[in-house]
Design a protein around this motif. Structure first.
Motif, short mmCIF file in Angstrom:
data_model
loop_
_atom_site.label_atom_id
_atom_site.label_comp_id
_atom_site.label_asym_id
_atom_site.label_seq_id
_atom_site.Cartn_x
_atom_site.Cartn_y
_atom_site.Cartn_z
N GLN A 91 0.83 -1.21 0.00
CA GLN A 91 0.00 0.00 0.00
C GLN A 91 0.86 1.26 0.00
OE1 GLN A 91 -1.77 1.44 3.73
NE2 GLN A 91 -3.78 1.11 2.80
N MET A 92 1.82 1.33 0.90
CA MET A 92 2.63 2.54 1.05
C MET A 92 3.66 2.68 -0.07
SD MET A 92 1.39 4.10 3.58
CE MET A 92 0.31 3.78 4.97
N ALA A 93 4.21 1.56 -0.55
CA ALA A 93 5.19 1.64 -1.63
C ALA A 93 4.53 2.20 -2.89
CB ALA A 93 5.80 0.28 -1.90
N LEU A 94 3.34 1.71 -3.21
CA LEU A 94 2.65 2.22 -4.39
C LEU A 94 2.27 3.68 -4.19
CD1 LEU A 94 1.49 1.64 -7.18
CD2 LEU A 94 -0.63 0.88 -6.06
N ALA A 95 1.83 4.04 -2.98
CA ALA A 95 1.47 5.43 -2.70
C ALA A 95 2.68 6.35 -2.85
CB ALA A 95 0.89 5.55 -1.29
N ALA A 96 3.85 5.90 -2.38
CA ALA A 96 5.06 6.72 -2.50
C ALA A 96 5.42 6.95 -3.96
CB ALA A 96 6.22 6.04 -1.77
N CYS A 97 5.29 5.91 -4.77
CA CYS A 97 5.60 6.06 -6.21
C CYS A 97 4.62 7.02 -6.88
CB CYS A 97 5.54 4.70 -6.90
SG CYS A 97 6.83 3.54 -6.40
N VAL A 98 3.34 6.88 -6.56
CA VAL A 98 2.33 7.76 -7.14
C VAL A 98 2.53 9.20 -6.68
CG1 VAL A 98 -0.15 8.30 -7.12
CG2 VAL A 98 0.62 5.97 -7.55
N GLY A 99 2.85 9.38 -5.40
CA GLY A 99 3.09 10.73 -4.89
C GLY A 99 4.27 11.40 -5.57
N SER A 100 5.35 10.63 -5.78
CA SER A 100 6.50 11.19 -6.49
C SER A 100 6.15 11.55 -7.92
CB SER A 100 7.65 10.17 -6.48
OG SER A 100 8.09 9.90 -5.17
N LEU A 101 5.32 10.73 -8.53
CA LEU A 101 4.90 10.99 -9.91
C LEU A 101 4.09 12.28 -10.01
CD1 LEU A 101 5.17 9.58 -12.68
CD2 LEU A 101 2.91 8.56 -12.25
N VAL A 102 3.22 12.51 -9.03
CA VAL A 102 2.43 13.75 -9.02
C VAL A 102 3.35 14.96 -8.92
CG1 VAL A 102 0.76 15.12 -7.70
CG2 VAL A 102 0.35 12.69 -8.09
N GLY A 103 4.35 14.89 -8.02
CA GLY A 103 5.29 16.01 -7.88
C GLY A 103 6.16 16.20 -9.10
N TYR A 104 6.59 15.11 -9.70
CA TYR A 104 7.49 15.19 -10.86
C TYR A 104 6.78 15.74 -12.09
CZ TYR A 104 10.71 13.68 -14.52
OH TYR A 104 11.57 13.64 -15.60
N LEU A 105 5.52 15.35 -12.28
CA LEU A 105 4.79 15.74 -13.49
C LEU A 105 3.97 17.01 -13.32
CD1 LEU A 105 3.43 12.24 -14.66
CD2 LEU A 105 5.46 13.46 -15.49
N TYR A 106 3.95 17.56 -12.11
CA TYR A 106 3.11 18.75 -11.85
C TYR A 106 3.45 19.90 -12.80
CZ TYR A 106 1.12 22.73 -9.30
OH TYR A 106 0.41 23.86 -8.94
N THR A 107 2.40 20.44 -13.43
CA THR A 107 2.58 21.50 -14.44
C THR A 107 1.96 22.82 -14.02
OG1 THR A 107 0.57 20.78 -15.59
CG2 THR A 107 2.69 19.84 -16.34
N GLY A 108 1.45 22.91 -12.79
CA GLY A 108 0.86 24.16 -12.35
C GLY A 108 -0.66 24.19 -12.41
N THR A 109 -1.29 23.09 -12.85
CA THR A 109 -2.76 23.00 -12.87
C THR A 109 -3.17 21.72 -12.15
OG1 THR A 109 -3.01 21.70 -14.91
CG2 THR A 109 -2.70 24.08 -15.15
N SER A 110 -4.47 21.43 -12.16
CA SER A 110 -4.99 20.23 -11.49
C SER A 110 -4.98 19.00 -12.40
CB SER A 110 -6.42 20.48 -11.02
OG SER A 110 -7.26 20.81 -12.11
N LEU A 111 -4.57 19.13 -13.66
CA LEU A 111 -4.72 18.06 -14.64
C LEU A 111 -3.95 16.80 -14.26
CD1 LEU A 111 -5.83 17.02 -17.30
CD2 LEU A 111 -3.87 18.08 -18.47
N VAL A 112 -2.69 16.94 -13.88
CA VAL A 112 -1.87 15.76 -13.56
C VAL A 112 -2.46 15.02 -12.36
CG1 VAL A 112 0.37 15.02 -12.66
CG2 VAL A 112 0.25 16.62 -14.58
#
Length: 405
Positions: free
Chosen positions: A349-370
């Motif tokens: 549960q936490m390993a997948l959440a950590a990967c997804v959280g990093s992905l949100v931060g890495y791909l963030y473009t300044g809007t809610s789309l990502v």
């Protein structure tokens, strides 16, 4: 000492399990301010969140077997004390690298609360009873993230971001004291397991190859990852992009938590008449509806607070129905090694959440789309895990044939 089946014991276990969401949610309003204070970018500050989840995941693999050998109480108390010391270290951090280190140590200690809280419920109740009790526990526990961002926002504006970590440390210390003197050991002595490496490997292999465990764990992990995608991106989307004040962030966050609590309460009521599987599939349908609606609005460039909050609240209502059923289902086959099963469950549960959280931060473009798109993908993936695995391998006591006997 409290009776193990009393509502007060459930509340105490909820307080211990709540340590996980508290350590993530309370400092969410402070992420932009912490970046400015520590001269760190959004990706670096968000990494303190993902590192916490990564540490949380790894620690559970050791925490569970230790608890299966020595009992739930001593391991939980030791973990909470480490959480207290690491929280003070976070408060004293003068750069983002030091903060990352102490957040990782904070996670190592904080993992004891959720892992052993779930294991204790399995110690005390049967699988079907555990599904209802976990729904009740989740409802009580949800009060923490409902209040945490608001408290964090006011601590931030009144005393600065380090005060948030001081408050978290004090909370961990208080819970450790109550656990030490408030409840007896819930684990039966005859269920203690060996700590030999061969035994640990055998136990994890046995648990990790059980198709029922895999199905419920993946369904839970994808649903939780969607929740964590919101945790990772919400402060930047709401505060930086949509202009919400940090001290008001918690009020909007409370709307999302209200959806989660509503889902928990509905699951508790339906649990008296429906099988857990019936509740689970309906919860997943609600989450898919909320997640895809938010992604659709973002793709249409409908950018306002309620285009995020209303679909996310719907998504969270579905998660509130889903998580208790998947937790109980994943542990149902392992009454003698509930600590190890809970640990492996929490690790995934936490390993997948950590990967997804990093992905949100890495791909963030300044809007809610990502953020919205990743939440939708997680909801659909959770439904896929249910259809492919859970329906084929339901947990004992969850099937119609056994429920009507």
């Amino acid at each position: 000492m409290l009776a193990l089946t009393s509502i007060w014991t459930t509340i105490l276990l909820a307080a211990a399990v709540a340590l996980g969401p508290l350590a993530t949610d309370m400092y969410l309003p402070a992420l932009p301010a912490m970046g400015q204070a520590l001269s760190a970018g959004p990706d670096q500050v968000q990494l303190t969140l993902s590192l916490y989840m990564a540490g949380f995941a790894v620690a559970q693999l050791f925490c569970g077997p230790l608890a299966d050998r020595f009992g739930r109480k001593p391991v939980m108390i030791g973990g909470l004390l480490l959480f207290f010391l690491a929280s003070i270290g976070c408060a004293l951090a003068s750069n983002v690298e030091t903060l990352m280190l102490f957040r990782f140590l904070q996670a190592l200690g904080g993992s004891a609360g959720p892992v052993l809280g779930r294991a204790a419920i399995r110690d005390i109740y049967t699988p079907r009873e555990a599904a209802r009790i976990m729904a009740l526990l989740a409802s009580i526990m949800a009060l923490a993230p409902a209040v945490a961002p608001t408290v964090g926002g006011f601590l931030l504006t009144g005393f600065g971001w380090p005060s948030i970590f001081v408050a978290l440390g004090v909370y961990g210390l208080v819970v450790a004291g109550i656990v030490a003197f408030g409840i007896r050991e819930p684990m039966a002595p005859e269920n203690r397991q060996s700590l030999k490496l061969r035994s640990l490997t055998r136990n994890y292999r046995y648990i990790g190859t059980d198709p029922s465990f895999i199905g419920y764990t993946l369904t839970n992990a994808f649903a939780f990852a969607g929740l964590f995608a919101f945790l990772s991106g919400s402060s930047y989307v709401l505060i930086d992009f949509l202009g919400v004040k940090p001290e008001h962030f918690g009020l909007y966050f409370a709307c999302v938590v209200a959806g989660y609590i509503a889902g928990n309460l509905l699951a508790m009521q339906l649990g008296r008449r429906w099988l857990p599987d019936q509740i689970l599939v309906r919860g997943l349908l609600v989450s898919v509806t909320g997640g895809t609606a938010m992604a659709g609005l973002a793709m249409a460039e409908v950018y306002n607070v309620w285009a995020v909050m209303i679909p996310q609240s719907l998504f969270m209502a579905g998660v509130g129905m889903t998580l208790p059923q998947t937790m109980a289902g994943a542990l149902a086959n392992f009454p003698r090694m509930a600590g190890s099963a809970s640990a492996l469950f929490g690790f995934v549960q936490m390993a997948l959440a950590a990967c997804v959280g990093s992905l949100v931060g890495y791909l963030y473009t300044g809007t809610s789309l990502v953020m919205a798109s990743i939440i939708a993908i997680c909801a659909v993936a959770a439904m896929g895990a249910y259809l492919l695995l859970v329906q084929r391998y339901p947990a004992p006591g969850f099937e119609p044939a056994k429920a009507t006997q």
